[in-house]
Scaffold this motif. Structure first.
Motif, PDB file in Angstrom:
ATOM      1  N   THR A 125      28.059  43.617  40.600  1.00  0.00           N
ATOM      2  CA  THR A 125      29.467  44.015  40.697  1.00  0.00           C
ATOM      3  C   THR A 125      30.353  42.795  40.912  1.00  0.00           C
ATOM      4  O   THR A 125      30.077  41.954  41.758  1.00  0.00           O
ATOM      5  CB  THR A 125      29.663  45.005  41.850  1.00  0.00           C
ATOM      6  N   ALA A 126      31.418  42.705  40.120  1.00  0.00           N
ATOM      7  CA  ALA A 126      32.410  41.638  40.259  1.00  0.00           C
ATOM      8  C   ALA A 126      33.772  42.283  40.391  1.00  0.00           C
ATOM      9  O   ALA A 126      34.039  43.339  39.809  1.00  0.00           O
ATOM     10  CB  ALA A 126      32.374  40.702  39.050  1.00  0.00           C
ATOM     11  N   GLY A 127      34.656  41.661  41.156  1.00  0.00           N
ATOM     12  CA  GLY A 127      35.971  42.241  41.374  1.00  0.00           C
ATOM     13  C   GLY A 127      37.055  41.194  41.514  1.00  0.00           C
ATOM     14  O   GLY A 127      36.785  40.004  41.709  1.00  0.00           O
ATOM     15  N   THR A 128      38.284  41.641  41.381  1.00  0.00           N
ATOM     16  CA  THR A 128      39.439  40.781  41.559  1.00  0.00           C
ATOM     17  C   THR A 128      40.613  41.658  41.965  1.00  0.00           C
ATOM     18  O   THR A 128      40.533  42.892  41.922  1.00  0.00           O
ATOM     19  CB  THR A 128      39.757  40.014  40.266  1.00  0.00           C
ATOM     20  N   ALA A 129      41.698  41.034  42.361  1.00  0.00           N
ATOM     21  CA  ALA A 129      42.892  41.783  42.745  1.00  0.00           C
ATOM     22  C   ALA A 129      43.565  42.354  41.507  1.00  0.00           C
ATOM     23  O   ALA A 129      43.755  41.657  40.507  1.00  0.00           O
ATOM     24  CB  ALA A 129      43.854  40.872  43.502  1.00  0.00           C
ATOM     25  N   ALA A 130      43.917  43.625  41.566  1.00  0.00           N
ATOM     26  CA  ALA A 130      44.570  44.294  40.442  1.00  0.00           C
ATOM     27  C   ALA A 130      46.080  44.104  40.561  1.00  0.00           C
ATOM     28  O   ALA A 130      46.819  45.014  40.946  1.00  0.00           O
ATOM     29  CB  ALA A 130      44.204  45.774  40.416  1.00  0.00           C
ATOM     30  N   THR A 131      46.537  42.917  40.241  1.00  0.00           N
ATOM     31  CA  THR A 131      47.954  42.598  40.368  1.00  0.00           C
ATOM     32  C   THR A 131      48.774  43.348  39.327  1.00  0.00           C
ATOM     33  O   THR A 131      48.305  43.643  38.220  1.00  0.00           O
ATOM     34  CB  THR A 131      48.164  41.085  40.191  1.00  0.00           C
ATOM     35  N   HIS A 132      50.014  43.642  39.706  1.00  0.00           N
ATOM     36  CA  HIS A 132      50.982  44.291  38.810  1.00  0.00           C
ATOM     37  C   HIS A 132      50.471  45.640  38.311  1.00  0.00           C
ATOM     38  O   HIS A 132      50.746  46.044  37.178  1.00  0.00           O
ATOM     39  CB  HIS A 132      51.319  43.387  37.616  1.00  0.00           C
ATOM     40  N   GLY A 133      49.716  46.351  39.135  1.00  0.00           N
ATOM     41  CA  GLY A 133      49.248  47.674  38.746  1.00  0.00           C
ATOM     42  C   GLY A 133      48.268  47.660  37.605  1.00  0.00           C
ATOM     43  O   GLY A 133      48.243  48.593  36.792  1.00  0.00           O
ATOM     44  N   ALA A 134      47.442  46.637  37.505  1.00  0.00           N
ATOM     45  CA  ALA A 134      46.507  46.499  36.386  1.00  0.00           C
ATOM     46  C   ALA A 134      45.513  47.649  36.361  1.00  0.00           C
ATOM     47  O   ALA A 134      44.975  48.050  37.396  1.00  0.00           O
ATOM     48  CB  ALA A 134      45.767  45.163  36.486  1.00  0.00           C
TER      49      ALA A 134
END
Length: 400
Positions: A205-214
């Motif tokens: 599992t990889a993740g990142t911040a969902a900026t701008h409502g991605a």
């Protein structure tokens, strides 16, 4: 001293009477021993529990510290479950069919009323509630099912062949499956995640911040197509850092060609509200080939065939709404769209480039063959039995 036999007997009886009257002390007290053993066992369990709690606390603290130390990583992961079959609920679930054989051309599996319906008409009640999308796993390993949205989010189920359903993911706002069923992406709160599906579990599992409502849209090879709240699209490679800046405005994306180029709908320049069909560059999503001959609908319903030759999409031709068949090989030269069948209401399941199946707005199963459409024939329609009012059957992708 003269002692008679009667005197000896009386003395022996007296001695025995005295011994019986006095209860000798026990070498060990059984009740005391049992109580002592119970107290020692309780102390051992308490110490073991405290040790495990300390280890778990240290692991969670270290993990949160690691996530917090990585820029762009959210600190609220979604709930991911491994194998809940040990629960009482799981053991009561019905069992899915045995490993399915490859379906013949034009045959499809359906999710109908919470049950899996095979091309032979066999019905297997799954007991998991409404389903929004279904995808066959590779190597006839079973199915992935995305539940309908609820106040608690969406649930991703895996249904192994010949086994009961299992929860892979719970509480996600949006879930996207790769066409081959080997990858999953989802949004949870302010985080965007992707993982592989191996042995009915989520791995790597990889993740990142969902900026701008991605929000995840679909997989493009090893990258994920993401749409921002403003409508811009960009490509993110899971595990390779945060979401890139910028983005390109796309109206819809229908699929990916075998060479990795996405096919989508873009705004038509100089025409308010108009749109064109385009084959996009996989590097930056810039239009590489464009065709504006088809009047495409704005609902985003449609899919590219497995061989990359055809696009079956909702649109309008001859003043009538319905499904259109577009020859992508002739896109640059105009790519005239042909009426193929009634309006698509859900996912489209292609069998290579030979046939496609979908469910129309009336709940009927529609089968489209490009060769027959080119010959002027319309799609064949089959009414499905057992469909209740307000219920929409789901075509299982990867089976037709």
């Amino acid at each position: 001293m003269a002692v008679t036999q009667d005197d000896l007997e009386r003395a022996l009886r007296e001695t025995f009477s005295r011994r019986v009257a006095v209860i000798p002390p026990l070498a060990a007290d059984p009740a005391g021993l049992a109580i002592g053993r119970a107290r020692r066992a309780r102390r051992r369990r308490t110490l073991a529990g405290l040790s495990l709690a300390a280890v778990a606390t240290a692991a969670v603290t270290a993990g949160m510290a690691q996530l917090g130390g990585q820029p762009g990583r959210p600190t609220t992961p979604t709930v991911v479950l491994g194998d809940p079959r040990g629960s009482a609920t799981a053991t009561s679930w019905p069992v899915a069919p045995a490993p399915p054989a490859p379906a013949a051309e034009g045959q499809v599996e359906l999710i109908l009323g919470g049950a899996l319906v095979t091309p032979e008409g066999q019905r297997y009640d799954l007991g998991i509630g409404p389903v929004e999308r279904a995808q066959r796993l590779p190597d006839h390993g079973g199915w992935l099912l995305v539940g309908a949205p609820t106040p608690a989010g969406r649930t991703l189920w895996v249904v192994p062949s010949g086994d009961a359903p299992q929860v892979l993911l719970a509480g996600a706002e949006a879930v996207v499956l790769s066409p081959d069923g080997r990858q999953v992406a989802w949004r949870d709160g302010d985080g965007l995640f992707a993982a592989g599906v191996v042995a009915n579990r989520l791995v790597a599992t990889a993740g990142t911040a969902a900026t701008h409502g991605a929000t995840p849209v679909r997989f493009v090879g090893d990258r994920l197509l993401v749409r921002s709240r403003a409508g811009g699209h960009l490509l993110w490679r899971p595990g390779a850092g945060p979401l890139p800046d910028g983005g390109r405005r796309l109206l819809d994306v229908y699929g990916v060609l075998p060479d990795g180029r996405p096919v989508g709908r873009i705004p038509a320049g100089g025409e308010p509200g108009g749109s064109c069909l385009a084959v996009l560059d996989p590097a930056d999503l810039a239009p590489a080939t464009t065709g504006c001959g088809a009047a495409l609908a704005g609902d985003g319903r449609g899919a590219v065939s497995g061989d990359g030759r055809w696009l079956l999409v909702n649109g309008r031709t001859g003043g009538t709404d319905g499904a259109l068949l577009v020859d992508l090989a002739a896109l640059a030269s105009g790519g005239a769209a042909r009426a193929a069948g009634p309006t698509i209401s859900g996912d489209v399941a292609w069998s290579g480039g030979a046939a496609a199946a979908y469910v129309d707005r009336g709940g009927a199963l529609v089968r489209v063959r490009p060769d027959r459409v080119l010959a002027g024939e319309r799609a064949s329609t089959t009414m499905l039995s057992g469909v209740t009012s307000g219920e929409r059957p789901i075509v299982v992708a990867g089976t037709s």
